[in-house]
Each structure stands twice: as structure tokens, then as C-alpha cells.
Design an enzyme around this catalytic site. Structure first.
Site, short mmCIF file in Angstrom:
data_model
loop_
_atom_site.label_atom_id
_atom_site.label_comp_id
_atom_site.label_asym_id
_atom_site.label_seq_id
_atom_site.Cartn_x
_atom_site.Cartn_y
_atom_site.Cartn_z
N TYR A 163 30.73 76.18 -54.93
CA TYR A 163 30.04 75.09 -54.23
C TYR A 163 28.64 75.54 -53.85
O TYR A 163 28.44 76.65 -53.34
CB TYR A 163 30.81 74.70 -52.97
CG TYR A 163 30.15 73.60 -52.16
CD1 TYR A 163 30.07 72.30 -52.64
CD2 TYR A 163 29.62 73.87 -50.90
CE1 TYR A 163 29.46 71.29 -51.88
CE2 TYR A 163 29.02 72.86 -50.13
CZ TYR A 163 28.94 71.58 -50.64
OH TYR A 163 28.36 70.58 -49.90
N LYS A 211 23.75 79.37 -43.24
CA LYS A 211 24.79 79.76 -42.27
C LYS A 211 24.34 80.87 -41.31
O LYS A 211 23.64 80.56 -40.36
CB LYS A 211 26.09 80.07 -43.02
CG LYS A 211 26.53 78.81 -43.79
CD LYS A 211 27.91 78.75 -44.36
CE LYS A 211 28.19 77.33 -44.82
NZ LYS A 211 28.49 77.19 -46.23
N ASP A 253 24.11 82.71 -54.83
CA ASP A 253 24.19 81.83 -53.67
C ASP A 253 24.96 82.58 -52.58
O ASP A 253 26.19 82.61 -52.58
CB ASP A 253 24.89 80.52 -54.06
CG ASP A 253 24.97 79.56 -52.88
OD1 ASP A 253 24.56 79.94 -51.77
OD2 ASP A 253 25.45 78.43 -53.08
#
Ligand SMILES: *Cc1c(COP(=O)(O)O)cnc(C)c1O
Length: 424
Positions: free
Chosen positions: A144, A267, A239
């Protein structure tokens, strides 16, 4: 249990907000109950509007490596607020955090700050395309990278082919330049690169997949991606929105010793505020506007409050290198406890754990990719979730999310959690 204000708020919220939530997984749909509305959180605990307190292993889906409301972060944010919330002009903070990121991940020679992981990956891909002059990208099934159109794809009907939209509202034409390979499957990558290699701008990968549950890379897989991208002049994008500053201070790239051309972060680097970043080799990043011709911008990019929260979070992590070994140990203990429970109860279970990320799959086959991940019995997971919640333990309301352990979970809390797991 838990009925009351949360349920009422959910009814009201659904009238104004689709599904009552601002991000789908929060709706608790896959565990068959209403979501808890949260009032506050502190350290390893989270409290709902009805006054129930839980030990939290969601940690806001990753940012909370220092738990909630870390005093040093909160103090700095309060002080920064007094100076104004946003200026739309450069600040010293942006340089300071870029320098900290660069020091932690030397592969990020130049860095651009943005406000979400979605924005970071979308912009990194645009930059890779601008730099190479190529259109195709390769992503992995089950990885994702946020919800931008070209990444919101699933594999087409032929196993390895161009992707098709995985959401309505995404035109097929937006996904025609996305190719889908299989995670941990070198042959699937080789096959695509044999055919399209010279036209592939970038391969984007979660170096440790953490959005189909937790699936670590097979031995040599990341090295293989490094080699094959080099061979074709394709940009390798890690990522690290989840793994950055979590698997080690230098992220997965430090842990596995593989240096990508570009990296995306999010994050943890926002310390609980909306912030993310993309960066990489100088010559690639110099393609970004205003130096180069790849346009990318943001009104709140590098926001002074978000950078303050990020800087303080990274400072704490940097000054406590022992945290990483400690959180790993706690995660290992929980993983071993879940395995022990499965053995005691003769349940089919796979527990994947790496660093402070872990995930229990209710299946009897080793989980190494998307197809094995979805062999998990999600009804079993929902039972496990509901049991844990009723015992005061807040874990992800979905099989396909990680359990996050933070630096502030105490040994007592870990022991308590383990006892609850075993008593099930
Ligand atoms: C969370 C996540 C994203 C998206 O970040 P948002 O801030 O939610 O847009 C992208 N990539 C990975 C690996 C993620 O875990």
C-alpha cells in the site's frame, strides 16, 4: 460493554461523514462492531468517550513509536504554537528536520516535506517519471502506498499485466502505466522487466510489507530489486512511511543494507502531526520545482508545528538508541506468546514479526506474499480482536494491519497483554 457515548456519536457522525469516519479502517467494519470514539491518549494508553481505558497497540497506525503525548514533544509543540501556526514561508525547522532525516538516511541527499504519505509516494513517482522520461511504474500486489489514482490498483486478470483500478472513480487510463508484480517473487519482477524494463521509471516497494499484515522481505529480495533496477536505469523507491525510524533509526534501508534511489517517509517523522517527506539522490531531486520541471507544492508543507513534533520525536529516538532493541524484545515476547497460545489450542496460526511490527495470521501456510496473507481466516481474527478489546487491549480492527509496539509499553503491560492472550 462499551455502549453509550461512542455508539451515539457514531449514529450522529454517520449523518455527516461517510461511514462516520475519516479513514475507512477506523469504522471497525471487518470486526463487526461500532468504532470507539477516542477522547484522549497518554503513553501506552488510549481512552474512549465512555471512560474505558485500553493498552494501545495501534499507536495511530505507526506514528506513536514514543506512545501518546510524549512530554518532550507536547512541550515543544505548545511553545511553537505561541509563534503562529503557519507562515507559508521557509522556516529553520524545515532545514533542521531535513538534516536529521538526511543524517539518518544518507541515501536521501535532498528532501522535500509534504503533509501525508499519499502525497509523498505520489510525488516521488512523478519525480522518478520526470527524471527518467519514462511512464511505467511497478508496484507489488498487497503493498500500500496511499490512495493516489495510479497506485490504487490491483493486478489485472492475467496474473502479470498492467493493473486495473481497485476503486471506483479511478479511470482505467490512470492505471495503464502501473504494472503489478508479486512481493517476494523475483521471477515476477524479472518477467516484467524483461518486457518493459527500458520503459519503467520506478519500482516502488514497501521494504517490509506492513499493509497486508506484516510480511518481511525474503532473503535477498531487496538486494535483487537494487540490482535489477540498476541494470535498467530504473529508480528504486523504498516506501518507508511505516518502516522509517521504526525498524531502526535509519529505517529498513539501514537494517537490510540496501540503498534505494528514493525514499518516502511519513507517520513517525510527523510525531503525530500531518507530515511526510520524499527524497533521494541529488540529481533526481533537483528535477523538482522550483529547480527542475517536476511540479509539486503544498500550502502547509513543512508546517512549523508538524516539523516541531517531528524534530522532537526524532531527537528522543536519536538520544535513546536502546529503544529499538527494547521494542523489538517486547514484540518478540508477544509474538512468542501468540505462537504458544496457538500451540496450546491446536490452532493454525502464523505470526510474522520484525522489529516492533507483528501480525498473527489465522492460516496454516507461511505468509510470504499477498495470496498467502489473504488465506487468513478473518472471522477468527475478528473473534481475537473482540476478545482483546473486551480485556482492555486495543489492537488493529483488521487482519491486514500491523500490531505496533512502542517504546513506552512497560514490561508489566507487555506481561499483562501476554497473559490475556494465553487465557483466551
Ligand atoms: C500509511 C502509508 C501510506 C500512506 O500514508 P498517509 O499518510 O495515510 O497518506 C503510504 N505508504 C505506506 C507504506 C503506508 O504505511
Amino acid at each position: 460493554m462499551f455502549t453509550g457515548k461512542s455508539d451515539q456519536l457514531f449514529v450522529e457522525a454517520k449523518k455527516l461523514i461517510p461511514g462516520g469516519v475519516n479513514s475507512p479502517v477506523r469504522a471497525f467494519k471487518s470486526v463487526g462492531r461500532n468504532p470507539l470514539f477516542i477522547k484522549s491518549a497518554n503513553g501506552s494508553h488510549i481512552m474512549d468517550v465512555d471512560g474505558n481505558t485500553f493498552i494501545d497497540y495501534v499507536c495511530s497506525w505507526g506514528p506513536g513509536i514514543l506512545g501518546h503525548a510524549h512530554p518532550q514533544v507536547i512541550e515543544a509543540v505548545k511553545e511553537a504554537c505561541n509563534n503562529g501556526l503557519t507562515f507559508g514561508a521557509p522556516t529553520e525547522n524545515e532545514y533542521i528536520i531535513a538534516d536529521m532525516i538526511h543524517e539518518a538516511m544518507p541515501s536521501m541527499e535532498k528532501i522535500r516535506l509534504v503533509s501525508s504519505g499519499t502525497e509523498a509516494t505520489m510525488s516521488a513517482i512523478r519525480t522518478a517519471r520526470g527524471y527518467t522520461g519514462r511512464d511505467y511504474i511497478i508496484k507489488f500486489k498487497g503493498n500500500y502506498h496511499g490512495h493516489s489514482d495510479g497506485l490504487l490498483v490491483k493486478a489485472g486478470s492475467a496474473a502479470l499485466t498492467t493493473a486495473v483500478p481497485d476503486s471506483s472513480g479511478v479511470p482505467v487510463s490512470y492505471t495503464q502505466n502501473t504494472l503489478v508484480a508479486l512481493y517476494n517473487d523475483k521471477d515476477s519482477v524479472r518477467e516484467l522487466m524483461d518486457k518493459y524494463g527500458e520503459e519503467v521509471a520506478a519500482i516502488i516497494v514497501e521494504p517490509v510489507a506492513a499493509n497486508m499484515g506484516v510480511v518481511p522481505p525474503a532473503e535477498g529480495f531487496l538486494q535483487f530489486l537494487r540490482e535489477i533496477t540498476k541494470k535498467y536505469g530504473t529508480i528504486l523507491i523504498f516506501d518507508e512511511v511505516i518502516t522509517g525510524f521504526r525498524l531502526s533509526y535509519g529505517g529498513a534501508q539501514q537494517l537490510f543494507g540496501v540503498k534505494p534511489d528514493m525514499t518516502t517517509l511519513g507517520k513517525i517523522i510527523g510525531g503525530g502531526m500531518p507530515m511526510a517527506a520524499y527524497g533521494g539522490k541529488k540529481e533526481i531531486m533537483d528535477k523538482v520545482s522550483p529547480v527542475g520541471t517536476v511540479y509539486q507544492a503544498g500550502t502547509l508543507s513543512g508546517n512549523p508545528i508538524a516539523t516541531t513534533a517531528g524534530i522532537e520525536t526524532l531527537k528522543v529516538l536519536k538520544s535513546h538508541p536502546e529503544y529499538y532493541a527494547q521494542i523489538d524484545k517486547k514484540a518478540i515476547k508477544i509474538a512468542e506468546t501468540i505462537r504458544k497460545w496457538a500451540k496450546n489450542k491446536h490452532k493454525k496460526l502464523q505470526v510474522n514479526q520484525i522489529g516492533s511490527l507483528l501480525c498473527a495470521f489465522h492460516t496454516d501456510i507461511p505468509v510470504i506474499d499477498y495470496d498467502s496473507a489473504i488465506s487468513s481466516d478473518t472471522a477468527s481474527y475478528a473473534e481475537y480482536f473482540n476478545y482483546m478489546l473486551e480485556q482492555g487491549i486495543y489492537i488493529a480492527p483488521s487482519q491486514y494491519e500491523a500490531m505496533f509496539v512502542s517504546a513506552v509499553h512497560t514490561d508489566d503491560e507487555i506481561n499483562k497483554t501476554c497473559n490475556i492472550i494465553l487465557e483466551r
